[in-house]
Design an enzyme around this catalytic site. Structure first.
Site, PDB file in Angstrom:
ATOM      1  N   LYS A 188      60.504   1.641   4.864  1.00 47.61           N
ATOM      2  CA  LYS A 188      61.667   2.558   5.402  1.00 47.61           C
ATOM      3  C   LYS A 188      60.852   3.791   6.100  1.00 47.61           C
ATOM      4  CE  LYS A 188      63.978   6.251   4.070  1.00 47.61           C
ATOM      5  NZ  LYS A 188      64.082   6.918   5.362  1.00 47.61           N
ATOM      6  N   TYR A 219      68.893   6.783   6.097  1.00 45.67           N
ATOM      7  CA  TYR A 219      68.659   7.699   5.310  1.00 45.67           C
ATOM      8  C   TYR A 219      68.043   7.567   3.898  1.00 45.67           C
ATOM      9  CZ  TYR A 219      71.005  10.501   8.897  1.00 45.67           C
ATOM     10  OH  TYR A 219      71.459  11.270  10.174  1.00 45.67           O
ATOM     11  N   GLY A 224      66.970   4.390   0.899  1.00 45.42           N
ATOM     12  CA  GLY A 224      65.592   4.708   0.127  1.00 45.42           C
ATOM     13  C   GLY A 224      66.031   4.306  -1.171  1.00 45.42           C
ATOM     14  N   GLU A 262      51.566  10.020  -2.909  1.00 47.96           N
ATOM     15  CA  GLU A 262      50.937  11.114  -2.317  1.00 47.96           C
ATOM     16  C   GLU A 262      52.157  12.293  -1.991  1.00 47.96           C
ATOM     17  OE1 GLU A 262      49.783  13.504  -0.422  1.00 47.96           O
ATOM     18  OE2 GLU A 262      49.214  12.257   1.297  1.00 47.96           O
ATOM     19  N   CYS A 301      49.388  16.983   4.618  1.00 44.38           N
ATOM     20  CA  CYS A 301      49.401  17.280   3.108  1.00 44.38           C
ATOM     21  C   CYS A 301      48.088  18.077   2.871  1.00 44.38           C
ATOM     22  CB  CYS A 301      49.398  15.997   2.342  1.00 44.38           C
ATOM     23  SG  CYS A 301      50.624  14.855   3.225  1.00 44.38           S
ATOM     24  N   GLU A 402      53.491  24.665  -0.381  1.00 38.32           N
ATOM     25  CA  GLU A 402      53.024  23.782   0.858  1.00 38.32           C
ATOM     26  C   GLU A 402      54.202  24.342   1.902  1.00 38.32           C
ATOM     27  OE1 GLU A 402      52.022  19.883   0.172  1.00 38.32           O
ATOM     28  OE2 GLU A 402      51.679  19.728   2.414  1.00 38.32           O
TER      29      GLU A 402
END
Lengths: 506, 120
Positions: A188, A219, A224, A262, A301, A402
């Site tokens: 996906k 979506y 998912g 991750e 990342c 982040e």
């Protein structure tokens, strides 16, 4: 040069009006017939539509993958490697077109897609074509008549959920090892960047047996979840946020399947005072290392979003570093001279601006940037932010979260121990950078920082063969290395007795 | 008493819309990459909470949580949940809406900070 906008005269790529799912080697319309609009972050305009799939489409993809898995799992490693190499060749022949497609879908500068994203993806297929040929099981003679044979068997069908920051490269990091290891895939893509990977699929569809790779768009909450909770997948791989990573782990508990995750970082980039001992090539490289926070518009990342500068060189170092930040050329991402393009979405832009506001409110000193970037004609509705540098301290939230944009938080340290203390004072442990002319300082710092990847006297290099993954809350597992095969295989032990006599228990 | 999390009018409107669509909902403040650092909105129970999480308060009658270790770094600020144009983060209920939630923040005054500490 400036590449023509896709879908205009002279463009390298003309996107279709809409894209279906890639299931069982065919292009299949979503069961419910719905599509969602895909905007380019370059112009803010809709350029195509992608399938807005549902659980039914995931089931179709799983049907196809399961139909293909036995044959693919038994295909010789020589044959699987040959196919991966052919995929690499096909991508290489179309590198420029793919790079432009990726830039249009994601917004990043074409300079990066041409020289990093796509060449790295190509090499990644070749790397896994190579390492799978050399993979061996282990045999142990336990006693004179008893032998343990260890075979690497594929998991079967795996689910993969891809982020939007490197849509093609991150898909490749997951696809190449999974295919090499003999698995079939239901993938996906991110809903923000659903299409560039389909451009790749169109190019390579004749190379893979039907059902080995299936791509379902939609979506996260609509496809998912049905993918990650599905009892018909044997593993799920995800790159993204901590909350969703945790959710994926929770889903995986339902069927007791492994995950690799991750989940990002807040990577420290540590500059020791000896970098300024000479004004030479090395110092120039270190200054470039500081400016690496702007690579991919900061949407990485491992963005070196915390710079730690030794106090004794702070003023001199920053003078040079800020000059280099000023020289970042921001503009049309399709211009090969442009160094930094657009943020991937409006949502992303709003979040970055909110952090810039927070930084100021927390009392951080704004050294450069700090605003939305108006690039004028044609790019007015795109998502552009000025490269921004703050000075503050590590307890501020701009040092801890982040931001995923071109926003750097700089602070100082007195000595080695303080550098390590600040570097490790974070929830995350994905990337880090260490800069020193002294081998022992660089080595000790590299070992002292709790992160899965410590670049030493370099930053943001991602060659296949260098393991990539996180400590602490940055995730589980290592990509970009042969060890990823272990995450896509399970061990079968055949324990064989060559003794004809009974054991004597009964 | 200072509140650790509040919502703007726009956010409250979006909360009402999502409550209407899904019934009972909750928020969890995310961190990390891509769609990280955003307030994720879930159907109640779709994100399993544990002892590592802290309940920061309620907005529009909806509970708001985050990880305790993350809160350690955030506790000097008030979270102001707002709503802006465009769809939200993947896996969050606002990802299929025309507006999305965003976490704005402001630094507490010294007095407020003293109040907040009593909550820990």
């Amino acid at each position: 040069m400036i590449y023509a906008n896709p879908n205009t005269e002279g463009a390298l790529i003309h996107f279709k009006d809409k894209y279906d799912n890639f299931i069982g080697g065919k292009w299949v319309a979503p069961v419910k017939g719905e599509y969602f609009e895909n905007k380019s972050p370059v112009t803010g305009e809709v350029f195509t539509k992608a399938a807005r799939s549902s659980a039914e489409d995931i089931e179709l993809a799983l049907d196809a993958a399961h139909a293909a898995k036995d044959a693919w799992g038994k295909t010789s490693t020589a044959e699987r490697a040959r196919i991966l190499n052919k995929i690499a060749d096909r991508l290489e022949e179309n590198l420029e077109m793919i790079a432009v497609a990726e830039t249009w879908d994601n917004g990043k500068a074409v300079r990066e897609t041409l020289n990093a994203d796509i060449p790295l993806a190509i090499d990644h297929f070749r790397y896994f074509a190579g390492v799978i040929r050399a993979l061996e099981g282990r045999t142990t003679q336990l006693d004179n008549d008893t032998v343990a044979y260890h075979f690497h068997e594929p998991l079967g069908v795996v689910g993969q959920i891809i982020p939007w920051n490197f849509p093609i490269l991150m898909a490749t990091w997951k696809i190449a090892p999974a295919l090499a290891a003999g698995n079939c895939i239901v993938l996906k893509p991110a809903e923000q960047t659903p299409v560039s990977i389909l451009v790749v699929a169109e190019l390579i569809q004749d190379l893979l047996p039907a059902g080995v790779l299936n791509i379902v768009n939609g979506y996260g909450i609509e496809v998912g979840k049905p993918l990650a909770t599905n009892p018909r997948i044997a593993k799920v791989a995800f790159t993204g946020s901590t909350a969703v990573g945790r959710q994926i782990m929770q889903y995986a508990t339902e069927n007791i399947i492994p995950v690799t995750l991750e989940l990002g970082g807040k990577s420290p980039n540590v500059f020791f005072e000896d970098v300024m001992d000479k004004d030479d090539e090395f110092l120039d490289k270190a200054i470039e290392g500081f400016v690496m926070f702007a690579l991919n518009s900061g949407e990485i990342c491992t963005c070196p979003s915390r710079a730690l500068i030794q106090e004794s060189i702070y003023d001199k170092f920053m003078e040079r570093a800020l000059e280099r930040v000023k020289a970042i050329k921001v503009g049309n991402p399709l211009d090969t001279d442009v160094m930094m393009g657009a943020q991937a979405s409006n949502q992303q832009k709003e979040k970055i601006l909110s952090y810039i506001k927070l930084g100021q409110e927390e009392g951080a000193e704004l050294l450069i940037g700090g605003k939305e970037n108006d690039l004028g004609e044609g790019l007015k509705n795109g998502n552009y932010i000025q490269p921004t540098v703050f000075k503050g301290n590590n307890k501020m939230r701009i040092f801890q979260e982040e931001i995923f944009g071109p926003v750097l938080a700089v602070t100082t340290f007195k000595d080695f121990n303080e550098a390590m203390e600040i570097a490790n004072d974070t929830l995350y442990g994905l990337g880090a950078g260490v800069w020193s002319r002294s081998g022992d300082i660089a080595y000790r710092a590299g070992r002292g920082i709790q992160a899965g990847r410590v670049w030493t006297n370099t930053y943001h290099q991602y060659p296949a063969g260098a393991a990539f993954g996180g400590f602490k809350m940055s995730g589980i597992g290592r990509e970009n290395h042969a060890m990823m095969l272990e995450h896509y295989q399970q061990t079968k032990c055949l324990l064989v007795s060559y003794d004809r006599k009974a054991q004597g228990f009964f | 008493m200072a509140e650790r999390v509040v919502a703007t009018e726009e956010a409250l409107k979006l909360i009402d819309l999502l409550k209407e669509r899904y019934g009972s909902i909750m928020f969890y403040q995310s961190g990390g990459c891509c769609d990280g650092s955003v307030p994720m909105c879930y159907r109640d129970g779709d994100f399993r909470l544990g002892d590592s999480d802290i309940h920061l308060g309620e907005i529009g009658g909806v509970p708001f949580y985050m990880h305790k270790s993350q809160y350690e770094y955030w506790k000097h600020t008030q979270l102001i949940i707002d709503a802006k144009e465009g769809p939200g983060a993947a896996f969050s209920l606002d990802s299929i809406e025309e507006k999305h939630f965003i976490t704005d923040s402001r630094v507490f005054t010294d007095g407020e900070h003293k109040d907040i500490k009593t909550l820990l």
